[in-house]
Design a protein around this motif. Structure first.
Motif: not given
Length: 141
Positions: A101-108, A8-9
Motif C-alpha cells: 500500500a505504501l509502494g515500498a520497494d524494500h522491507i526490513v 523510493s520507500v
C-alpha cells in the motif's frame, strides 16, 4: 514519462523488541543512503475471541510508546520517516500488505534468538515476510 521520479520507500516492521530497534537503525541508514523515505510499520497482532471482537496484543499506549521509540531512533539516521499502524491475525501478511500500500520497494525486519511469545512471533514473521514479500527483504539482527 513523468517529469520527476517517485521517491523510493523502505518499510521497517517494528514490535518494540531489541531486534526491531536494530532493524530500525539498519533501515534508516539504508533509506538515507538510497534517498528513500522510511516507513515504520507497527502491526498489532490480533487474536480471535469466539463470539467477541478480536483481541489486540498491544494497548494503544503500548503501541504509541513503540512508535515513539522507533521514530526517535530512525530520525537520528534518516530525515524522512513516517509511522504507520495496522493490525492483523497474520503479522507477516499485514506487514506485506502495508508495504504494498505504501509502494515500498524494500522491507526490513528484525529477528534473533530470543525467548517469549512476541519474540517467537517476530522470528517466524521475519521468515514469512522473506518467503512471501513481492519486494527485496533484509533481515536484521
Amino acid at each position: 514519462m513523468m517529469a520527476e521520479q517517485e521517491q523510493s520507500v523502505v518499510v521497517c516492521g517494528i514490535d518494540g523488541s531489541a531486534h526491531a530497534e536494530s532493524a530500525v537503525r539498519i533501515a534508516a541508514q539504508f533509506a538515507r543512503a538510497k534517498g528513500a523515505r522510511l516507513a515504520l510499520v507497527a502491526v498489532n497482532p490480533l487474536s480471535s475471541a469466539s463470539g467477541h471482537p478480536d483481541i489486540r496484543a498491544w494497548k494503544s499506549e503500548e503501541q504509541d510508546a513503540i512508535l515513539m521509540r522507533s521514530m526517535t531512533e530512525a530520525r537520528r539516521h534518516c530525515p524522512s520517516v513516517e509511522a504507520v499502524t495496522t493490525e492483523g491475525h497474520d503479522v507477516a501478511d499485514a506487514l506485506i500488505a502495508a508495504a504494498v500500500a505504501l509502494g515500498a520497494d524494500h522491507i526490513v525486519v528484525g529477528t534473533g534468538d530470543r525467548k517469549g511469545l512476541v519474540n517467537w512471533l517476530m522470528g517466524s514473521t521475519a521468515k514469512a515476510v522473506a518467503a512471501r514479500a513481492p519486494v527485496s527483504v533484509t533481515i536484521a539482527r
